[in-house]
Design an enzyme around this catalytic site. Structure first.
Site, short mmCIF file in Angstrom:
data_model
loop_
_atom_site.label_atom_id
_atom_site.label_comp_id
_atom_site.label_asym_id
_atom_site.label_seq_id
_atom_site.Cartn_x
_atom_site.Cartn_y
_atom_site.Cartn_z
N LYS A 111 0.83 -1.21 0.00
CA LYS A 111 0.00 0.00 0.00
C LYS A 111 0.86 1.26 0.00
O LYS A 111 0.66 2.16 -0.82
CB LYS A 111 -0.89 0.02 1.24
CG LYS A 111 -1.50 1.38 1.57
CD LYS A 111 -2.39 1.39 2.77
CE LYS A 111 -1.68 1.64 4.05
NZ LYS A 111 -1.47 3.06 4.43
N ASN A 112 1.86 1.28 0.92
CA ASN A 112 2.62 2.52 1.10
C ASN A 112 3.64 2.75 0.00
O ASN A 112 4.29 3.80 -0.03
CB ASN A 112 3.28 2.54 2.48
CG ASN A 112 2.24 2.73 3.57
OD1 ASN A 112 1.11 3.11 3.29
ND2 ASN A 112 2.61 2.43 4.80
N ARG A 153 -3.53 10.93 3.74
CA ARG A 153 -2.29 11.70 3.89
C ARG A 153 -1.41 11.59 2.64
O ARG A 153 -0.78 12.57 2.23
CB ARG A 153 -1.52 11.17 5.09
CG ARG A 153 -0.22 11.85 5.34
CD ARG A 153 0.50 11.26 6.53
NE ARG A 153 1.76 11.94 6.76
CZ ARG A 153 1.88 13.16 7.28
NH1 ARG A 153 0.81 13.82 7.62
NH2 ARG A 153 3.07 13.71 7.46
N CYS A 200 -4.04 12.78 12.43
CA CYS A 200 -4.96 11.65 12.30
C CYS A 200 -4.99 10.96 13.66
O CYS A 200 -4.48 11.47 14.64
CB CYS A 200 -4.49 10.70 11.21
SG CYS A 200 -2.98 9.84 11.65
N ARG A 218 1.35 14.56 12.89
CA ARG A 218 1.87 14.29 11.55
C ARG A 218 2.12 15.57 10.74
O ARG A 218 1.52 15.81 9.70
CB ARG A 218 0.93 13.34 10.81
CG ARG A 218 0.71 12.08 11.65
CD ARG A 218 0.01 10.99 10.94
NE ARG A 218 0.90 10.33 9.99
CZ ARG A 218 0.49 9.31 9.23
NH1 ARG A 218 -0.76 8.91 9.30
NH2 ARG A 218 1.31 8.73 8.37
N ILE A 222 7.84 6.48 17.29
CA ILE A 222 7.61 7.22 16.04
C ILE A 222 6.41 8.14 16.15
O ILE A 222 6.46 9.30 15.74
CB ILE A 222 7.43 6.24 14.85
CG1 ILE A 222 8.65 5.33 14.72
CG2 ILE A 222 7.13 7.00 13.56
CD1 ILE A 222 9.93 6.04 14.33
N ARG A 233 -8.55 0.01 4.63
CA ARG A 233 -7.60 0.96 4.01
C ARG A 233 -6.30 0.24 3.67
O ARG A 233 -5.60 0.60 2.73
CB ARG A 233 -7.28 2.11 4.97
CG ARG A 233 -8.43 3.00 5.31
CD ARG A 233 -8.01 4.17 6.13
NE ARG A 233 -6.91 4.90 5.47
CZ ARG A 233 -6.47 6.08 5.86
NH1 ARG A 233 -6.99 6.65 6.93
NH2 ARG A 233 -5.49 6.69 5.24
C1 EPZ Z 1 4.58 6.75 6.19
O1 EPZ Z 1 3.91 7.87 6.76
C2 EPZ Z 1 3.53 5.65 6.12
N1 EPZ Z 1 2.41 6.09 5.28
C3 EPZ Z 1 3.04 5.31 7.53
O2 EPZ Z 1 2.15 4.20 7.42
C4 EPZ Z 1 4.23 4.89 8.40
O3 EPZ Z 1 3.80 4.67 9.71
C5 EPZ Z 1 5.29 6.01 8.38
O4 EPZ Z 1 5.66 6.30 7.01
C6 EPZ Z 1 6.53 5.63 9.16
O5 EPZ Z 1 7.09 4.46 8.63
C7 EPZ Z 1 2.54 6.13 3.94
O6 EPZ Z 1 3.59 5.84 3.39
C8 EPZ Z 1 1.33 6.56 3.16
P1 EPZ Z 1 6.90 9.98 8.41
P2 EPZ Z 1 4.64 9.33 6.77
O7 EPZ Z 1 6.88 11.27 7.67
O8 EPZ Z 1 5.44 9.52 5.54
C9 EPZ Z 1 7.34 12.95 12.01
C10 EPZ Z 1 0.23 2.90 7.83
O9 EPZ Z 1 -0.27 2.41 8.85
N2 EPZ Z 1 7.45 14.00 10.96
O10 EPZ Z 1 8.09 9.08 8.28
O11 EPZ Z 1 3.63 10.33 7.11
C11 EPZ Z 1 5.91 12.44 12.09
O12 EPZ Z 1 5.15 13.28 12.93
C12 EPZ Z 1 0.78 4.32 7.85
O13 EPZ Z 1 0.34 2.30 6.72
C13 EPZ Z 1 7.82 15.28 11.35
O14 EPZ Z 1 8.05 15.54 12.54
O15 EPZ Z 1 5.62 9.11 8.02
C14 EPZ Z 1 6.06 11.06 12.66
O16 EPZ Z 1 6.14 11.18 14.07
C15 EPZ Z 1 0.61 4.97 9.21
N3 EPZ Z 1 7.91 16.25 10.39
C16 EPZ Z 1 7.42 10.60 12.12
O17 EPZ Z 1 8.09 11.79 11.65
C17 EPZ Z 1 7.65 15.99 9.07
O18 EPZ Z 1 7.75 16.91 8.23
C18 EPZ Z 1 7.31 9.62 10.96
O19 EPZ Z 1 6.60 10.27 9.95
C19 EPZ Z 1 7.27 14.67 8.70
C20 EPZ Z 1 7.18 13.70 9.66
#
Ligand code: EPZ
Length: 430
Positions: free
Chosen positions: A34-35, A104, A128, A133, A341, A411
């Site tokens: 999915k991701n 997202r 969310c 996020r 995370i 989803r």
């Molecule tokens: C991706 O989300 C995945 N979603 C998430 O999967 C997954 O949990 C996550 O990566 C971590 O592996 C998709 O790919 C669509 P991040 P993403 O930016 O890109 C912080 C699922 O269940 N952060 O790596 O949004 C953020 O708050 C979903 O399939 C900042 O602080 O994840 C979080 O705490 C849930 N500033 C951490 O980093 C930013 O600008 C990880 O977020 C961006 C992120």
């Protein structure tokens, strides 16, 4: 005054009825990731030529992303697990809040739209169930590449100055290895003028899948999957055919389904190096794993408690924290699970406690004392992965559980109950 009909309507939300305590056998088939598929769909905006994505999972998130691309004028059709996409004439570059807030990954369109058209208007995705996020790293990276970004009234308005409307390559260092920010900057940089690099880049396998697709489209990317990615900008990209990698999180969920029901199962296809941290913990807690030509055969022994801390890849993935906690609730001894995370990803704890799990929660650290058997109960998931965890817990519980939260579940898991029932589970959807 509510009557019996309105009360029963309120009570009968869509749910799964799971008869627990049955062993599974045979094989669980893993769909496309999915991701990865979601971001590869965003990457289709980078060319006016045809893209064929194969092994695309049939999920509501994929449908949502398709809707978003269609509103922008993209030509798209899905035939089972094949997605034909052509962004020949993009006409609408402002996405509606309702679609973006619910999905997202749609925010990840901002990079390709800026690279292709020089402008984009996308609502902030907002938080969310699992956390705030933010997208500051995405915005910082796009600004570094020369984009003008204005954020007000919850909308990000971006544009590329100059007659060429072409981003300028540069070096970006991320504050945190954000998956989405790495993907956004990567997709913006592939058409930029000159060379770019992303340091402290996310190393998740989905980043490698995206880089492979972009290189297949004519980009010049190296180092994806490591902490530093280098991109040499090109003038344009062309279409291609690409097969989405198997979903490592679904594969991990299925391995845990085998462990929690103490069943010998084959899970395929799997790319083992996408799950090393999870495989290690499954071995540590008492499972034998045999890696074969395209999958993994798991034989659980006596399951003992092990400690988990979620980390960016290659550490233990946050998306398998809830499913693994369900397993630890039935393990012998104590385990400590810490979520590093997301700030709010422990919604499954009270639901597991309803099933008899013995868990003490202190902030984002859960201390679990395993119990010999969970007891079936009506439960619900607060997000995609906690709902999956409740299905796993129900598979092992004594009795019939009712699991709500199917809008979350659908989803990220394609035909979950069909796949599990084909391996011997007894699940009905109402
Ligand atoms: C991706 O989300 C995945 N979603 C998430 O999967 C997954 O949990 C996550 O990566 C971590 O592996 C998709 O790919 C669509 P991040 P993403 O930016 O890109 C912080 C699922 O269940 N952060 O790596 O949004 C953020 O708050 C979903 O399939 C900042 O602080 O994840 C979080 O705490 C849930 N500033 C951490 O980093 C930013 O600008 C990880 O977020 C961006 C992120």
């Amino acid at each position: 005054m509510p009557n019996a009909a309105t009360i029963s309507k309120r009570i009968s939300k869509p749910h799964l009825e799971v008869q627990g305590n049955y062993a599974l056998s045979g094989e669980l088939k893993v769909s496309g990731a999915k991701n990865s598929a979601l971001v590869l769909m965003a990457a289709s905006l980078l060319t006016e030529e045809k893209l064929l994505l194969e092994n695309v999972p049939q999920l509501t998130d994929i449908e949502g992303m398709s809707e978003i691309l269609l509103t922008m004028g993209v030509n798209l059709r899905q035939e089972k697990d094949e997605l034909h996409i052509q962004a020949a004439d993009l006409h609408h570059v402002e996405l509606p809040y309702e679609l973006v807030h619910g999905l997202r990954a749609s925010f990840f369109c901002i990079g390709p739209l800026l690279a292709r058209l020089g402008r984009a208007k996308i609502p902030l995705p907002g938080g969310c169930e699992i956390g705030a996020r933010p997208v500051l790293e995405h915005i910082k990276g796009l600004k570094a590449l020369g984009a003008y970004i204005n954020v007000e009234h919850g909308v990000v308005t971006a544009s590329v100055p100059g007659t060429q409307k072409r981003l300028k390559g540069t070096d970006v260092v991320l504050d945190c290895p954000s998956v989405g920010a790495t993907e956004t900057i990567l997709m913006a940089a592939v058409l930029a003028e000159g060379q770019s690099s992303i340091e402290n880049a996310a190393q998740e396998p989905e980043i490698q899948d995206l880089a492979k697709l972009l290189n297949c489209m004519g980009a010049n990317i190296s180092g994806a999957g490591g902490p530093k990615i280098t991109i040499k900008g090109v003038k344009q990209l062309h279409g291609c055919n690409y097969t989405v990698m198997p979903d490592r999180i679904e594969a991990g969920t299925f391995l845990i389904a085998a462990a929690i029901t103490r069943s010998k199962l084959n899970v395929a296809p799997v790319i083992p190096e996408h799950l090393n941290a999870v495989l290690q913990k499954l071995r540590d807690c008492g499972c034998d794993l045999q890696i074969n030509e395209d999958g993994i055969e798991i034989t659980p022994g006596e399951i003992e408690g092990v400690d988990i801390t979620t980390q960016p890849f290659p550490g233990f993935p946050t998306d398998l924290q809830a499913p693994f906690m369900a397993l630890m609730a039935t393990a012998k001894g104590t385990s400590v699970i810490t979520e590093k995370i997301y700030e709010n990803r422990m919604k499954h704890v009270p639901e597991l406690q309803r099933m008899g799990a013995s868990i003490r929660l202190q902030g984002n650290t859960a201390v679990i004392e395993g119990v010999p058997q969970l007891s079936a109960a009506p439960v619900s998931g607060g997000d995609l992965r906690s709902t999956a965890a409740m299905v796993l817990a129900s598979l092992s519980a004594q009795g019939v559980s009712k699991v709500e939260g199917l809008t979350h579940l659908d989803r990220g898991y394609a035909a979950l109950e069909e796949k599990l029932n084909q391996a011997g589970a007894r699940i009905l959807r109402y």
